[in-house]
Design an enzyme around this catalytic site. Structure first.
Site, PDB file in Angstrom:
ATOM      1  CE  LYS A  76      -4.689  48.768 -36.475  1.00 36.47           C
ATOM      2  NZ  LYS A  76      -3.483  48.542 -37.311  1.00 36.47           N
ATOM      3  CB  SER A 151      -4.157  50.767 -40.471  1.00 35.87           C
ATOM      4  OG  SER A 151      -3.446  49.710 -39.835  1.00 35.87           O
ATOM      5  CB  SER A 175      -0.279  49.903 -39.691  1.00 31.06           C
ATOM      6  OG  SER A 175      -0.855  50.124 -40.949  1.00 31.06           O
TER       7      SER A 175
END
Ligand code: GLN
Length: 483
Positions: A76, A151, A175
């Site tokens: 990420k 997210s 997330s």
């Protein structure tokens, strides 16, 4: 080759069926071909990946072994990566190349994992849909008109579309678990302090925790093993022994006490999801688990408390982005105040600005007691509810999300309706507990997740239960058409 799980890749590499270099080339070609539909990557690091793959092959040729040695992953884009853009999906950090590797990145690289690149996300990890990225929305491979969740939506979409077997994510209020649920993956948020936050760009420091997104619990165990452990560089990292997660997947579920909180089946839950969750409960009962109805009486206060605490911490963490030391700087500032104001106004997107405003307000003199302090008290009550429940049960089970993935743009005009989607995930962050989401079926062709929560440091129990469930169900093996 793109269908292989991490566990299968480890076996294939050990048996010399293919090399890490071959596998890496195959996946990079697949990403080049398919990712334009998904937008799941912000940055690809092809050269670094091939270099790491060749190094892993050489280590294997020298007799080294290891489940992650030569395994392709991605990070990420909020984990700092030496010399590689680390953007947090924000214009603010569009030009930021990190001067060092985050502990998670360094540990996985040392274990021989091959990093293909940096995945798309909600700007500064704020969101539940991956629509707030400066680099554009990520699409859900199960239906390209729908969100993949957020997210960590880029990591989730990429793994679900078989662009790679596993990726890192972070979970501040859901997330990892929420995008896992919405894309048919298994995702685990570890106990707060289990995985180092050093080099992870902070959203809300007391809630943030990194973890794995993969297709199976078996693979989550492998990736988590490479991520977890005490780190003296992170003052909230906990010096607790890390068990061998892969070795403990086969425990029997006979007599396992599963608590099902009434509050997890509240009004807002899609009844079709409720039915799938009940089916997964029946499945676990067949494996010997015993179901106990329980209550988490303060759950109704979780969303208001979270949406005070998380923005409060965010407003403080994000004050460092001022256009002076690094990040976006406006053109021709009149004076220092103008530099701060315009750099921040230009660099942060609307959701991030909204959170900073809410957080600064909640922390301001005169409102601190009414909002922040109250929210912290609620946080304690929620933790106490869990402690009481875990006196009677071994794990807690419920839905991961109240609804399946919504259409891109559907909640744009109403941020609160998006915040409400976090209702089942944020309590684990407020309490610091580990949680896992795993595939439980489909509604209108869109995946649904079932969530498991465990006492502190019992990630192994979650993985064990999920693995046993996955040995007897096949939801997690389904792949989206066209990928
Ligand atoms: N949706 C939640 C938020 O926007 C959680 C995000 C996260 O876990 N990073 O704050």
């Amino acid at each position: 080759m793109h269908q292989l799980t991490l566990a299968e890749i480890a076996r294939g590499l050990a048996d010399k069926k293919f090399s890490s270099e071959e596998l890496t080339k195959t996946l990079l070609a697949r990403i080049a071909q398919l990712d334009p539909q998904l937008n799941s990557f912000i940055t690809l690091t092809e050269d670094l990946a091939l270099e790491q793959a060749r190094a892993a092959d050489a280590r294997r040729a020298n007799g080294e072994t290891g489940a992650l040695l030569g395994a392709p992953i991605a990070h990420k884009d909020l984990f700092c990566t030496l010399g590689v853009r680390t953007s947090c999906a924000s214009k603010m950090l569009d030009n930021f190349k990190a001067p060092y590797d985050a502990t998670v990145v360094a540990k996985l690289a040392a274990a021989g994992a091959v990093s293909l690149g940096k995945t798309n996300m909600d700007e500064f990890a704020m969101g539940s849909a991956n629509e707030s990225s400066y680099y554009g929305a990520v699409k859900n491979p199960w239906n390209l008109e729908h969100v993949p969740g957020g997210s960590s939506g880029g990591s989730a979409a990429a793994v679900a579309a078989r662009l790679l077997p596993a990726a890192t994510g972070t979970d501040t209020g859901g997330s990892i678990r929420q995008p896992a649920a919405l894309t048919n993956l298994t995702g685990l948020k570890p106990t707060y302090g289990r995985v180092s936050r050093w080099g992870m760009i902070a959203y809300a420091s007391s809630l943030d925790q990194a973890g794995p997104l993969a297709r199976t619990a078996e693979d989550c165990a492998i990736l988590l093993q490479g991520m977890a452990g005490f780190d003296p560089q992170d003052s909230t990292s906990i010096d607790e022994p890390v068990p061998d997660f892969s070795a403990n997947l086969n425990g029997s579920l006979q007599g396992l006490r599963i608590g099902v909180p009434a509050e997890f089946f509240s009004e807002g839950l899609d009844p079709r999801i409720a039915e799938l969750i009940h089916n997964s409960i029946k499945e676990l009962e067949k494996l010997g688990a015993v179901i106990k109805p329980i209550s988490l009486p303060n759950m109704q206060h979780a969303i208001p408390a979270y949406y005070v605490i998380a923005p409060a911490e965010a407003s403080s963490n994000l004050s460092r982005f001022d256009g002076v030391r690094f990040g976006h700087r406006c053109e021709n500032p009149k004076d220092l105040t103008d530099l701060y104001k315009r750099s921040r106004a230009e660099g942060f997107g609307p959701e991030v600005q909204r959170r900073i405003l809410v957080g600064a307000y909640a922390l301001s003199a005169g409102y601190y007691d009414a909002y922040y302090l109250q929210a912290q008290k609620i946080r304690r009550l929620i933790k106490n509810d869990f402690m009481t429940a875990f006196n009677e049960v071994d794990i807690i089970l419920g839905p991961t999300t109240p609804n399946p993935a919504w259409k891109i743009g559907a909640k744009n005009s109403d941020p609160v309706s998006a915040y409400l989607e976090d209702v089942y995930t944020i309590t684990a962050n407020l309490a610091g507990l580990p949680g896992l989401s795993m595939p439980a079926g489909f509604v209108d062709g869109l995946p649904v997740g079932v969530q498991l929560l465990a006492p502190y440091f019992q990630e192994g129990r979650l993985l064990n239960v999920a693995h046993q469930y996955q040995l007897h169900t096949d939801w997690h093996t389904r792949s989206p058409a066209g990928f």
